[in-house]
Scaffold this motif. Structure first.
Motif, PDB file in Angstrom:
ATOM      1  N   ASP A  36       0.833  -1.210   0.000  1.00 47.69           N
ATOM      2  CA  ASP A  36       0.000   0.000   0.000  1.00 47.69           C
ATOM      3  C   ASP A  36       0.864   1.254   0.000  1.00 47.69           C
ATOM      4  O   ASP A  36       1.538   1.550   0.986  1.00 47.69           O
ATOM      5  CB  ASP A  36      -0.896   0.025   1.237  1.00 47.69           C
ATOM      6  CG  ASP A  36      -1.906  -1.106   1.237  1.00 47.69           C
ATOM      7  OD1 ASP A  36      -2.448  -1.402   0.165  1.00 47.69           O
ATOM      8  OD2 ASP A  36      -2.146  -1.674   2.316  1.00 47.69           O
ATOM      9  N   VAL A  38       1.627   5.072   0.366  1.00 48.90           N
ATOM     10  CA  VAL A  38       1.018   6.134   1.174  1.00 48.90           C
ATOM     11  C   VAL A  38       1.694   7.488   0.972  1.00 48.90           C
ATOM     12  O   VAL A  38       1.236   8.493   1.518  1.00 48.90           O
ATOM     13  CB  VAL A  38       1.042   5.768   2.676  1.00 48.90           C
ATOM     14  CG1 VAL A  38       0.116   4.587   2.954  1.00 48.90           C
ATOM     15  CG2 VAL A  38       2.453   5.458   3.169  1.00 48.90           C
ATOM     16  N   PHE A  39       2.773   7.524   0.207  1.00 56.77           N
ATOM     17  CA  PHE A  39       3.509   8.780   0.071  1.00 56.77           C
ATOM     18  C   PHE A  39       4.387   8.714  -1.173  1.00 56.77           C
ATOM     19  O   PHE A  39       5.076   7.729  -1.400  1.00 56.77           O
ATOM     20  CB  PHE A  39       4.391   8.994   1.313  1.00 56.77           C
ATOM     21  CG  PHE A  39       5.129  10.300   1.336  1.00 56.77           C
ATOM     22  CD1 PHE A  39       4.533  11.441   1.861  1.00 56.77           C
ATOM     23  CD2 PHE A  39       6.427  10.395   0.837  1.00 56.77           C
ATOM     24  CE1 PHE A  39       5.212  12.648   1.894  1.00 56.77           C
ATOM     25  CE2 PHE A  39       7.117  11.594   0.869  1.00 56.77           C
ATOM     26  CZ  PHE A  39       6.513  12.726   1.398  1.00 56.77           C
ATOM     27  N   VAL A  40       4.330   9.782  -1.971  1.00 57.84           N
ATOM     28  CA  VAL A  40       5.210   9.880  -3.151  1.00 57.84           C
ATOM     29  C   VAL A  40       5.849  11.262  -3.132  1.00 57.84           C
ATOM     30  O   VAL A  40       5.159  12.272  -2.957  1.00 57.84           O
ATOM     31  CB  VAL A  40       4.415   9.693  -4.461  1.00 57.84           C
ATOM     32  CG1 VAL A  40       5.357   9.729  -5.665  1.00 57.84           C
ATOM     33  CG2 VAL A  40       3.629   8.384  -4.444  1.00 57.84           C
ATOM     34  N   GLU A  41       7.164  11.293  -3.262  1.00 57.68           N
ATOM     35  CA  GLU A  41       7.882  12.571  -3.296  1.00 57.68           C
ATOM     36  C   GLU A  41       8.497  12.721  -4.682  1.00 57.68           C
ATOM     37  O   GLU A  41       9.254  11.865  -5.125  1.00 57.68           O
ATOM     38  CB  GLU A  41       8.983  12.561  -2.229  1.00 57.68           C
ATOM     39  CG  GLU A  41       9.695  13.874  -2.064  1.00 57.68           C
ATOM     40  CD  GLU A  41      10.741  13.765  -0.949  1.00 57.68           C
ATOM     41  OE1 GLU A  41      10.344  13.667   0.226  1.00 57.68           O
ATOM     42  OE2 GLU A  41      11.942  13.734  -1.268  1.00 57.68           O
ATOM     43  N   VAL A  57      11.091   9.550  -4.108  1.00 62.48           N
ATOM     44  CA  VAL A  57      10.891   8.343  -3.308  1.00 62.48           C
ATOM     45  C   VAL A  57       9.415   7.967  -3.320  1.00 62.48           C
ATOM     46  O   VAL A  57       8.547   8.816  -3.510  1.00 62.48           O
ATOM     47  CB  VAL A  57      11.347   8.485  -1.841  1.00 62.48           C
ATOM     48  CG1 VAL A  57      12.835   8.735  -1.721  1.00 62.48           C
ATOM     49  CG2 VAL A  57      10.563   9.555  -1.129  1.00 62.48           C
ATOM     50  N   GLU A  59       6.816   5.624  -0.807  1.00 67.36           N
ATOM     51  CA  GLU A  59       6.774   4.948   0.486  1.00 67.36           C
ATOM     52  C   GLU A  59       5.487   4.152   0.630  1.00 67.36           C
ATOM     53  O   GLU A  59       4.405   4.640   0.345  1.00 67.36           O
ATOM     54  CB  GLU A  59       6.839   5.966   1.643  1.00 67.36           C
ATOM     55  CG  GLU A  59       8.096   6.806   1.612  1.00 67.36           C
ATOM     56  CD  GLU A  59       8.365   7.509   2.935  1.00 67.36           C
ATOM     57  OE1 GLU A  59       8.027   6.932   3.987  1.00 67.36           O
ATOM     58  OE2 GLU A  59       8.910   8.621   2.896  1.00 67.36           O
ATOM     59  N   SER A  60       5.640   2.930   1.086  1.00 68.58           N
ATOM     60  CA  SER A  60       4.481   2.143   1.479  1.00 68.58           C
ATOM     61  C   SER A  60       4.357   2.273   2.988  1.00 68.58           C
ATOM     62  O   SER A  60       5.164   2.952   3.621  1.00 68.58           O
ATOM     63  CB  SER A  60       4.679   0.684   1.083  1.00 68.58           C
ATOM     64  OG  SER A  60       5.724   0.130   1.846  1.00 68.58           O
ATOM     65  N   VAL A  61       3.343   1.655   3.588  1.00 70.31           N
ATOM     66  CA  VAL A  61       3.274   1.685   5.045  1.00 70.31           C
ATOM     67  C   VAL A  61       4.546   1.109   5.649  1.00 70.31           C
ATOM     68  O   VAL A  61       4.985   1.538   6.697  1.00 70.31           O
ATOM     69  CB  VAL A  61       2.041   0.932   5.612  1.00 70.31           C
ATOM     70  CG1 VAL A  61       0.841   1.835   5.679  1.00 70.31           C
ATOM     71  CG2 VAL A  61       1.718  -0.300   4.827  1.00 70.31           C
ATOM     72  N   VAL A  64      10.518   2.593   2.544  1.00 68.22           N
ATOM     73  CA  VAL A  64      10.834   3.690   1.633  1.00 68.22           C
ATOM     74  C   VAL A  64      11.636   3.122   0.463  1.00 68.22           C
ATOM     75  O   VAL A  64      12.549   2.344   0.673  1.00 68.22           O
ATOM     76  CB  VAL A  64      11.727   4.736   2.340  1.00 68.22           C
ATOM     77  CG1 VAL A  64      11.960   5.939   1.438  1.00 68.22           C
ATOM     78  CG2 VAL A  64      11.124   5.165   3.665  1.00 68.22           C
ATOM     79  N   ARG A  84      -0.372  13.436  -4.009  1.00 66.65           N
ATOM     80  CA  ARG A  84      -0.373  13.878  -2.612  1.00 66.65           C
ATOM     81  C   ARG A  84      -1.682  13.494  -1.946  1.00 66.65           C
ATOM     82  O   ARG A  84      -1.704  13.037  -0.807  1.00 66.65           O
ATOM     83  CB  ARG A  84      -0.256  15.410  -2.529  1.00 66.65           C
ATOM     84  CG  ARG A  84       1.149  15.913  -2.500  1.00 66.65           C
ATOM     85  CD  ARG A  84       1.179  17.418  -2.286  1.00 66.65           C
ATOM     86  NE  ARG A  84       2.508  17.908  -2.587  1.00 66.65           N
ATOM     87  CZ  ARG A  84       3.191  18.722  -1.779  1.00 66.65           C
ATOM     88  NH1 ARG A  84       2.656  19.174  -0.668  1.00 66.65           N
ATOM     89  NH2 ARG A  84       4.399  19.107  -2.111  1.00 66.65           N
TER      90      ARG A  84
END
Lengths: 127, 372
Positions: A36, A38-41, A57, A59-61, A64, A84
């Protein structure tokens, strides 16, 4: 199924080329392996990225992971606003709404060295 | 994958075939081939918060301590006072080194007048067993490591009681939190405890190794209508983190004492008998710990991860021990060790997230408390 109109890297990014623009994302296989998301940079628009360099980067739960640029060039558009709010689109639609960057190709010949769909399928079958 | 496991020298639980059949992603965890996720961490996490989840925890260590001196021996070996437990009750405990460092955190169940069950983390079972053997030496007590004969299946979540009761002849209303009883579950004799590591109501079932699949299958079938799903170690970690519970290897280790981890209340210093680590722990209790475990909520953009530096006014004050995007709260949460003067609720700190300083606020633990 791996879309046949894309090119791929061994790091599990994909590229869709239209003229001198390349759209970049990560493959369904990569998204599935990460779990899953949860974050994309992502990089700022206007930045120039080098082929193979880290451009962001994901990131899943659990973890990274770095994102590696399959091609070099100037970042002309990103999917930052959408990812986002809904990073899970990278899981649900990795080749569509989960796209990440649009790059103006510095050197179109970089694309021809990337894996085609058959070669990429063979790669993930080995894993 | 089973072949890979065999060649890698990993152990499998009695439920390994079930995990593989369910398509779980398997990982090496403390030498065990364990499911990290089935359908996905977030989905499994939410199932436990709203319905029920089924966990295979057979990798954990079950150490039975029996004999006339069992209680007294454990009181000398651990930081708690197991003889103070009523039969059928349990408490959270720790085993510490003479310098006060935590060897492992444990649950101690009193099964009888002279019989206790100590449950240890998989990675530490051998260390705990060795330390207990040394500390129990010379007393009228037998230490029996039945980790490889005892499977552990947990059912956690608001629907867990109703599901489990369908498979038992007993009413679980009488089984209080941190209590344990003998019972028959789906025809299998079990020790049923009302304990867990998720922040939800739930039960842990200790059964004979070979009988675990029967219990797993019965719970799976019985729970299907209520939305029970299998849950892997990934969601187990996010659930315990939201509940503010420490994980050995992250928040606890040999270089950490219970007071640093905010678990000083667990250490029973007000008793006559000496116990291993007492002098060192009494000193920490008097002087205060040199660092404190805090909850952090990242207020900027990013997720604080294990090992990231925590800064106070630009100077390093500690590091993150665990961090994730909270599936329940939808915000990035973390636990971190910081200097005591940075540990107050509301203190604004920064986390170094890959070179960027991102604001984070100290908040009280736990992050999540179940609605009562």
């Amino acid at each position: 199924m791996v879309p046949s109109d894309l090119r791929f890297t061994k790091d599990h990014e994909w590229v869709r080329v239209e003229g001198d623009l390349a759209t970049v994302g990560i493959t369904a296989h990569a998204a599935d392996q990460l779990g899953d998301i949860v974050f994309v940079e992502l990089p700022a628009i206007g930045r120039t990225i080098d082929q193979h360099a880290t451009f962001g980067v994901v990131e899943s739960v659990k973890a990274v992971s770095d994102l590696f640029a399959p091609v070099g060039g100037e970042v002309v558009e990103t999917n930052d606003e959408s990812l986002r709010a809904t990073p899970e689109r990278v899981n649900s639609d990795p080749y569509g709404e989960g796209w990440m960057l649009r790059v103006r190709l510095a050197d179109p010949s970089q694309v021809s060295a990337l894996l085609d769909a058959a070669a990429y399928e063979a790669l993930i079958a080995e894993e | 994958m089973t072949d890979d496991a065999a060649t890698a020298g990993l152990s499998g639980t009695p439920l390994l075939e079930r995990h593989l059949a369910l398509g779980a992603r398997m990982v090496d965890y403390a030498g065990w081939l364990m499911p990290v996720q089935y359908a996905g961490v977030i989905e499994e996490h939410r199932a436990v918060r709203s319905r029920a989840g089924l966990f295979d925890l057979s990798h954990m260590g079950e150490l039975f301590v029996e004999g006339p001196d069992a209680g007294r021996a454990l009181a000398r070996a651990l930081v708690t006072d197991p003889p103070s437990l009523a039969i059928g009750r349990a408490h959270y405990s720790m085993i510490c080194a003479p310098d006060g460092g935590v060897i492992d955190d444990l649950i101690v169940y009193r099964l009888g007048e002279e019989q206790f069950l100590v449950v240890a983390n998989a990675a530490n079972t051998a260390a705990v067993s060795d330390a207990l053997a040394e500390r129990l030496d010379g007393m009228r007590v037998v230490l029996d490591d039945r980790s490889r004969d005892t499977a552990l299946v947990a059912i956690q979540g608001p629907a867990s009681r109703a599901i489990l009761e369908q498979l038992m002849d007993a009413d679980l209303g009488a089984l209080r939190y941190y209590a344990i009883t003998e019972a028959t579950v789906a025809g299998v004799s079990a020790l049923v405890a009302r304990t867990g590591y998720t922040g939800e109501d739930g039960f842990e079932l200790f059964v004979e190794w070979e009988r675990a699949p029967e219990v797993w299958d019965a719970l799976t079938a019985e729970g299907a209508a209520a939305g029970l799903v299998p849950v892997g170690l990934g969601a187990r970690d996010t659930l315990r983190l939201e509940a503010g519970m420490p994980l050995y290897g992250n928040e606890l280790d040999r270089d950490t004492d219970p007071f640093q981890a905010g678990l000083g209340r667990v250490v029973k210093l007000d008793r006559e008998e000496d116990f291993v680590g007492r002098a060192a722990l009494a000193r920490v209790a008097a002087e205060g710990p040199r660092r404190r475990l805090v909850g952090l909520v990242v207020r900027g953009r990013g997720i604080a991860r294990h090992g990231y530096a925590v800064l106070s006014d630009g100077t390093e004050t500690g590091h993150v021990t665990s961090g994730t995007q909270s599936p329940t709260l939808g915000i990035p949460i973390a636990m971190a060790y910081v200097a005591p003067h940075d540990a107050g609720t509301g203190t604004m700190l920064d986390v170094d997230i890959r070179g960027q300083r991102v604001a984070a606020e100290v908040v009280p633990l736990p992050f999540y408390r179940r609605p009562s």
